[in-house]
Design a protein around this motif. Structure first.
Motif, PDB file in Angstrom:
ATOM      1  N   UNK A 357      27.585   9.458  24.341  1.00 14.27           N
ATOM      2  CA  UNK A 357      27.155   9.658  25.724  1.00 14.27           C
ATOM      3  C   UNK A 357      25.793  10.349  25.799  1.00 14.27           C
ATOM      4  N   UNK A 358      25.568  11.363  24.952  1.00 12.06           N
ATOM      5  CA  UNK A 358      24.259  12.033  24.947  1.00 12.06           C
ATOM      6  C   UNK A 358      23.163  11.073  24.503  1.00 12.06           C
ATOM      7  N   UNK A 359      23.504  10.170  23.589  1.00 11.00           N
ATOM      8  CA  UNK A 359      22.515   9.166  23.167  1.00 11.00           C
ATOM      9  C   UNK A 359      22.158   8.239  24.325  1.00 11.00           C
ATOM     10  N   UNK A 360      23.169   7.797  25.073  1.00 14.07           N
ATOM     11  CA  UNK A 360      22.909   6.933  26.230  1.00 14.07           C
ATOM     12  C   UNK A 360      22.069   7.661  27.284  1.00 14.07           C
ATOM     13  N   UNK A 361      22.377   8.937  27.522  1.00 15.47           N
ATOM     14  CA  UNK A 361      21.626   9.699  28.520  1.00 15.47           C
ATOM     15  C   UNK A 361      20.163   9.836  28.112  1.00 15.47           C
ATOM     16  N   UNK A 362      19.929  10.143  26.837  1.00 18.34           N
ATOM     17  CA  UNK A 362      18.542  10.283  26.368  1.00 18.34           C
ATOM     18  C   UNK A 362      17.796   8.959  26.480  1.00 18.34           C
ATOM     19  N   UNK A 363      18.479   7.860  26.149  1.00 16.60           N
ATOM     20  CA  UNK A 363      17.850   6.542  26.245  1.00 16.60           C
ATOM     21  C   UNK A 363      17.601   6.127  27.689  1.00 16.60           C
ATOM     22  N   UNK A 364      18.316   6.754  28.637  1.00 15.16           N
ATOM     23  CA  UNK A 364      18.110   6.482  30.061  1.00 15.16           C
ATOM     24  C   UNK A 364      17.111   7.465  30.675  1.00 15.16           C
ATOM     25  N   UNK A 365      16.492   8.296  29.841  1.00 15.84           N
ATOM     26  CA  UNK A 365      15.487   9.225  30.343  1.00 15.84           C
ATOM     27  C   UNK A 365      16.062  10.460  30.992  1.00 15.84           C
ATOM     28  N   UNK A 366      17.233  10.893  30.558  1.00 15.97           N
ATOM     29  CA  UNK A 366      17.871  12.100  31.112  1.00 15.97           C
ATOM     30  C   UNK A 366      17.868  13.217  30.073  1.00 15.97           C
ATOM     31  N   UNK A 367      17.796  14.444  30.556  1.00 17.64           N
ATOM     32  CA  UNK A 367      17.986  15.588  29.674  1.00 17.64           C
ATOM     33  C   UNK A 367      19.457  15.598  29.227  1.00 17.64           C
ATOM     34  N   UNK A 368      19.717  16.236  28.084  1.00  9.67           N
ATOM     35  CA  UNK A 368      21.068  16.193  27.519  1.00  9.67           C
ATOM     36  C   UNK A 368      21.675  17.592  27.443  1.00  9.67           C
ATOM     37  N   UNK A 369      22.992  17.625  27.349  1.00  8.32           N
ATOM     38  CA  UNK A 369      23.744  18.884  27.282  1.00  8.32           C
ATOM     39  C   UNK A 369      23.718  19.404  25.835  1.00  8.32           C
ATOM     40  N   UNK A 370      22.587  19.894  25.416  1.00  8.70           N
ATOM     41  CA  UNK A 370      22.416  20.433  24.068  1.00  8.70           C
ATOM     42  C   UNK A 370      21.228  21.384  24.089  1.00  8.70           C
ATOM     43  N   UNK A 371      21.104  22.179  23.034  1.00 11.11           N
ATOM     44  CA  UNK A 371      19.999  23.124  22.960  1.00 11.11           C
ATOM     45  C   UNK A 371      18.687  22.403  22.693  1.00 11.11           C
ATOM     46  N   UNK A 372      17.590  23.148  22.877  1.00 15.30           N
ATOM     47  CA  UNK A 372      16.264  22.587  22.614  1.00 15.30           C
ATOM     48  C   UNK A 372      16.134  22.186  21.149  1.00 15.30           C
ATOM     49  N   UNK A 373      15.162  21.329  20.892  1.00 18.72           N
ATOM     50  CA  UNK A 373      14.879  20.822  19.544  1.00 18.72           C
ATOM     51  C   UNK A 373      15.952  19.868  19.034  1.00 18.72           C
ATOM     52  N   UNK A 374      16.837  19.423  19.913  1.00 19.70           N
ATOM     53  CA  UNK A 374      17.785  18.380  19.516  1.00 19.70           C
ATOM     54  C   UNK A 374      17.055  17.037  19.480  1.00 19.70           C
ATOM     55  N   UNK A 375      17.459  16.193  18.545  1.00 22.61           N
ATOM     56  CA  UNK A 375      16.824  14.879  18.398  1.00 22.61           C
ATOM     57  C   UNK A 375      17.862  13.777  18.586  1.00 22.61           C
ATOM     58  N   UNK A 376      17.417  12.685  19.173  1.00 22.82           N
ATOM     59  CA  UNK A 376      18.274  11.522  19.408  1.00 22.82           C
ATOM     60  C   UNK A 376      17.559  10.285  18.876  1.00 22.82           C
TER      61      UNK A 376
END
Length: 784
Positions: A357-376
């Motif tokens: 789900x976080x991968x889909x959100x990042x690919x849709x241009x949304x911020x994700x429920x994780x700390x900074x410096x996270x990579x997708x």
């Protein structure tokens, strides 16, 4: 992206949550259609735009979207030649006003940020600013609509001269009719049900009792529900009533004409306003995503095309933030496949869904429920086989349904895909299911896809051990409390803990021992190794926590020490400055007094020699440390001090040689004296290296040089150094020294030789030989 994967990973639920943060119908419609981008660059640009909106909200508050609505249907009607009604025209006016307010908000944000950060305008919020500047300015249309249509959705009297005249005539006719009716109210009060003027349709009437309706000539326009009252338009006001109705018809025609003209104006700029709607929907969507991110403490992920995930404290978006246990997960570099094992309800499926789900959100241009410096990693497709897929309609079992999904997946999978498999190999015979699962994983490993799979099969743990591209992981389980902790442990395979749970629940030990005999040696050994790994891991975490605590304490102490040191140095500097100023005042006075005394002595003591007066004056000067030397000593020596280096002692003004270094201190040799001095009080002499030792060794290993070089020095400095050198030579039994003074004008040589004539330590002196320097040196025989 597969629609099935979006539904399985609950992307639509998160999308609906984000859409609620939209400020207008335009933004809400845009977000309700949100889906992952097909290109990584598009998703990165969207994330950058959302980040700009995020900063705008944080620093300048919420933007103004008031009045902005979806007016595209009205614009289309205007272009087709239809006449827009008052409500539609008001909506267009408010949308234009809202657009102007939003542009002003963004313009102010850019200006304030430019002032605060000192950046060029082109570098500030480029995506938000570009869309804002592209918005069409329809102020002329807004002003025209506002002139004609009032805020209460009525047409202004000043909409046209004709309308104004018609309304004046109508109001005059209505006033005449009311005057007639008011007279009748007084005259015919006995025939009326109540003394009021009633409006029926467009007619002004009197409420007459039904038994007296013939007493007031006129036309009955209405009857009450009870039938006891009839509403009569008196004959006397019929003429005025007809005139009012005629004027009303003409007024409506004029209003229709005015609205038609306004609609034509709207049609002229309909294309530009439609484009505004598109731009506004994008802006609203960006700010809605930013508001969602602020509300749920999301951060901007870094996208990459390398198939690499690094999630720090990741949480599932649909779980309660206060109760969700964050997970750390890495995939795609050292290993491409992750085998997660552990007990049921331990969080394996949530981990799969969180990553997907976080991968889909990042690919849709949304911020994700994780700390900074996270990579997708930006994926081509996400394949997800999660949950119970049993289908009664298709007569498919859970195993058959899962297998059908996997077959479809294997036909399309690519190395740029992410594959999420829940309970791989379940739903059938354990042996056959495990064999199929291993074969499927081997196939996925060959194609290079990134895979995260959950399982209970020990064979898949073994697969992760022998497959270089795979690694085991597990969901932690607390055997003492018999509760999962929901923490993901990378590199540690899970175990069922069935025997531990049974023992804790009270199953007789004999039964547990009998069951353990049916466990293979390999399985028992693996469980033992897993237990040891978990124990070692806990010890490591405890040691790490202790080391972190010690480091924090040390860092705190260091900060306290640095603060105390700075305060002490500042206080010391202030005190030193005060003492120096006081010493300067005292010694300046002493110098002036001593100078007067020396002048008096010159006049009175004719038998004193010049060098004696020089020594008196030199002794006075040395008593006052110069401000320059003190400041240079305080500032510290920026150049490296090395053993054997020729240096100058700043506080004494003397040359010396470094004999030994120890931390902040150096042992230096100054003539016959050896002293330990702070290196900040030393200054390297440029171009000078360790001078050759030409002298005699004395007790303690010290030495006195056989020559002294005073070239370039003043007479007073040179005589002072020569006196010290002669005293040291006499004390240490050095019978001969060479004074190098150079030839030059001869003034320094003359002064030195005049001084040597009366020195108590000098037997005799003469010019040096040709090999020693001739008249440029003076060779002195010393009393020993």
């Amino acid at each position: 992206m597969l629609e099935k994967s979006l539904a399985t990973l609950e992307f639509f639920k998160v999308r609906a949550q984000i859409a609620k943060f939209a400020a207008s119908g335009l933004g809400q419609n845009r977000l309700e259609e949100l889906s992952p981008y097909t290109l990584c660059t598009e998703a990165e640009q969207e994330l950058e735009a959302v980040d700009e909106a995020f900063v705008c909200i944080q620093r300048f508050g919420q933007p103004a979207f008031g009045g902005i609505s979806d007016i595209r249907d009205a614009l289309k009607r205007a272009q087709l030649g239809s006449v827009l009604n008052i409500e539609q025209l008001l909506a267009i006016r408010r949308c234009i006003e809202g657009t102007a307010n939003l542009k002003q908000y963004i313009r102010n944000a850019v200006g304030q940020y430019e002032t605060a950060e000192g950046l060029g305008t082109s570098n500030i919020f480029p995506h938000v600013r570009e869309l804002s500047e592209a918005l069409f300015d329809a102020r002329r249309l807004e002003v025209e609509i506002a002139r004609i249509i009032l805020d209460d959705a009525t047409i202004s009297d000043h909409a046209s001269p004709e309308l104004r005249q018609l309304r004046i005539e109508r109001r005059t006719a209505e006033a005449r009719a009311r005057k007639i009716l008011e007279d009748l109210l007084r005259k015919e009060a006995r025939h009326l049900q109540e003394p009021v003027i009633a409006l029926r349709g467009q007619s002004l009437c009197l409420p007459v009792r039904v038994d007296a309706k013939h007493q007031i000539p006129g036309i009955v326009r209405d009857t009450s529900a009870s039938g006891s009252t009839v509403y009569v338009e008196p004959q006397a006001v019929l003429e005025q009533g007809e005139k009012v109705r005629e004027l009303l018809v003409r007024e409506e025609r004029e209003i229709e004409k005015i609205l038609q003209q306004l609609s034509a104006l709207v049609a002229e700029v309909a294309d530009e306003l439609r484009e505004n709607c598109q731009l506004l929907s994008n802006l609203d969507a960006w700010f809605a995503k930013a508001r969602y991110a602020l509300k749920h403490h999301c951060s901007k992920p870094k996208l990459n095309s390398d198939g690499y995930w690094l999630l720090r404290s990741a949480r599932h978006p649909l779980l309660d933030e206060k109760q969700a246990v964050p997970i750390d997960l890495e995939l795609g570099r050292e290993y491409r496949m992750l085998m997660i094992t552990g007990p049921n309800t331990g969080g394996k499926t949530v981990t799969l869904k969180t990553m997907g789900l976080l991968t889909l959100m990042a690919m849709a241009g949304c911020f994700i429920h994780a700390n900074e410096n996270s990579e997708i990693a930006f994926c081509r497709t996400i394949f997800a086989d999660i949950g119970d897929e049993q289908s009664i309609e298709q007569s498919l079992s859970t195993f058959s349904s899962h297998l059908k999904n996997i077959i479809h997946m294997l036909q399309q999978v690519h190395e740029q895909d992410l594959v999420l498999l829940d309970e791989l190999g379940a739903g059938t015979d354990p042996g056959e299911g495990a064999a199929l699962a291993v074969a499927i994983l081997e196939t996925l490993a060959e194609c290079g896809a990134r895979v995260v799979a959950t399982t209970h099969h020990a064979e898949l743990k073994a697969f992760a051990f022998r497959e270089p591209a795979a690694i085991n992981a597990s969901m932690e389980f607390d055997v003492q409390s018999l509760q999962p902790t929901y923490r993901l442990l990378i590199g540690v395979p899970g175990r069922s803990n069935a025997f531990a749970i049974a023992r804790r629940l009270g199953l007789p030990e004999k039964i547990i021992e009998r069951a353990s005999r049916y466990i293979s040696n390999e399985q028992e050994e693996m469980d033992r190794l897993i237990g040891e790994m978990e124990k070692a891991r806990k010890q490591h975490l405890e040691a790490l926590a202790a080391a972190e605590e010690a480091r924090n304490k040390a860092q705190s102490l260091e900060e306290q020490y640095q603060r105390a040191l700075v305060e002490w140095e500042e206080a010391s500097s202030r005190k030193e400055e005060e003492l120096l100023q006081e010493a300067e005042r005292v010694l300046v006075n002493a110098r002036q007094t001593a100078e007067r005394v020396i002048q008096e002595l010159r006049r009175e003591r004719k038998d004193w020699k010049d060098h004696e007066f020089v020594e008196l004056r030199k002794s006075l000067e040395e008593a006052l440390p110069t401000r320059k030397n003190i400041q240079r000593a305080k500032s510290g020596n920026k150049k490296a001090i090395a053993v054997g280096q020729a240096v100058r002692v700043l506080s004494l003004g003397q040359k010396a040689e470094v004999i030994e270094l120890s931390g902040q201190y150096a042992t230096v040799q100054m003539g016959p004296l050896r002293s330990k001095i702070d290196v900040r009080d030393l200054e390297p002499i440029e171009g000078a290296s360790k001078p050759p030792v030409q002298g005699v060794r004395v007790k303690g290993g010290e030495s006195i040089r056989m020559e002294i070089d005073v070239r370039g020095e003043t007479v007073e400095d040179a005589l002072l150094r020569i006196d010290r050198h002669l005293d040291a030579a006499m004390l240490q039994g050095l019978g001969r020294i060479v004074i190098i003074h150079g030839k030059g004008t001869g003034a320094l040589r003359t002064a030195i030789r005049q001084h040597l004539k009366h020195h108590k330590a000098v037997k005799s002196f003469a010019s040096g030989s040709l090999g020693e320097g001739g008249d440029g040196v003076t060779v002195v025989s010393v009393q020993v």
